[in-house]
Design a protein around this motif. Structure first.
Motif, mmCIF file in Angstrom:
data_model
loop_
_atom_site.group_PDB
_atom_site.id
_atom_site.type_symbol
_atom_site.label_atom_id
_atom_site.label_comp_id
_atom_site.label_asym_id
_atom_site.label_seq_id
_atom_site.Cartn_x
_atom_site.Cartn_y
_atom_site.Cartn_z
ATOM 1 N N VAL A 1 62.535 18.711 58.813
ATOM 2 C CA VAL A 1 61.590 18.731 57.702
ATOM 3 C C VAL A 1 60.317 19.485 58.094
ATOM 4 O O VAL A 1 59.783 20.277 57.317
ATOM 5 N N ASP A 2 59.820 19.251 59.302
ATOM 6 C CA ASP A 2 58.597 19.922 59.752
ATOM 7 C C ASP A 2 58.761 21.438 59.755
ATOM 8 O O ASP A 2 57.835 22.173 59.413
ATOM 9 N N PHE B 1 58.613 22.679 56.162
ATOM 10 C CA PHE B 1 57.250 22.566 55.648
ATOM 11 C C PHE B 1 56.361 23.691 56.180
ATOM 12 O O PHE B 1 55.642 24.344 55.423
ATOM 13 N N GLN B 2 56.433 23.928 57.478
ATOM 14 C CA GLN B 2 55.582 24.960 58.075
ATOM 15 C C GLN B 2 55.948 26.355 57.585
ATOM 16 O O GLN B 2 55.083 27.196 57.366
ATOM 17 N N ASP C 1 51.513 17.465 52.260
ATOM 18 C CA ASP C 1 52.111 16.847 53.446
ATOM 19 C C ASP C 1 53.622 17.029 53.377
ATOM 20 O O ASP C 1 54.159 17.516 52.393
ATOM 21 N N THR C 2 54.300 16.646 54.441
ATOM 22 C CA THR C 2 55.729 16.942 54.545
ATOM 23 C C THR C 2 56.578 16.248 53.483
ATOM 24 O O THR C 2 57.719 16.640 53.245
#
Length: 232
Positions: free
Chosen positions: A174-175, A178-179, A189-190
């Motif tokens: 997920v990170d 998101f990035q 936020d994520t």
């Protein structure tokens, strides 16, 4: 393959009708406008594959129109004009035009040029396709085709789907999503990722509550699955 769409912009109704008739004879969808202002609206709604444009429009400059049109389309622009001076041709081709035909013109030669430019468009589009079993991503149209049905996605949805398709059958954290999609400086936020994945599933899953194309790997992220599940 869908028929090519041609936009004709010329203040001479006779010219518009001739070009439209020859285009439709080739199986193209042809629309025309005598006004640059109206043609700009058509450009946005029609999203043509090619534009035939007169240099001298009534109370308007076709070269200026071409320059403005380049802010919203990459379609080939073929100038059709009674102006044969080199400086006019150079200006037209320097400000966004792809070709120049001088009036009076041969409809056969004009159509040969149109078809040559459309072949290049077709080649470029094929290079912007990512194909998986049962699903094709079209980077040109920012859409996905599933079993001959086209689904249009938001920019974020398409970006998510595109990245996962390029990493098919691999878990994407997920990170990472998101990035890549929102950026490190985002105020979101994520959890935003989950919302967009849910919306995406509603568009491409047969049963969004039990997804088979984009699956959740608990504690790890998401994975796009390419296999028998794609074969409806």
């Amino acid at each position: 393959m869908d028929a090519y769409k041609i936009l004709i912009v010329d203040d001479d109704p006779h010219i518009c009708e001739i070009v439209q008739a020859y285009c439709e004879r080739e199986g193209f969808i042809a629309s025309y406008s005598h006004s640059g202002t109206e043609a700009m609206k058509l450009l946005v709604s029609l999203e043509p594959d090619l534009i035939v444009l007169d240099v001298l429009l009534a109370n308007e400059n076709g070269i200026d129109w071409c320059r403005n049109a380049r802010n919203c389309t990459n379609a080939p622009i073929l100038f059709l004009s009674s102006r044969g001076e080199d400086e006019v041709k150079i200006s037209a081709l320097s400000d966004g035009g792809d070709d120049y035909v001088t009036k009076p013109f041969s409809p056969g030669v004009l159509m040969a040029k149109i078809k040559a430019h459309l072949r290049r468009v077709s080649t470029g589009r094929r290079e912007q396709l990512l194909e998986l079993p049962g699903l094709t991503l079209d980077y040109y149209a920012q859409s996905v085709n599933m079993n001959s049905k086209t689904v249009f996605l938001s920019k974020k949805e398409f970006s998510l789907l595109s990245y996962m398709a390029q990493n098919v059958n691999r878990v994407v954290p997920v990170d990472t999503l998101f990035q890549l999609i929102w950026g490190m400086e985002s105020l979101e936020d994520t959890r935003t990722v989950a919302v967009h994945i849910s919306n995406l599933r509603k568009k491409i899953e047969a049963d969004p509550a039990n997804p088979e194309r984009i699956v959740t790997i608990r504690g790890a992220g998401y994975m796009m699955v390419a296999g028998s599940a794609f074969k409806d």
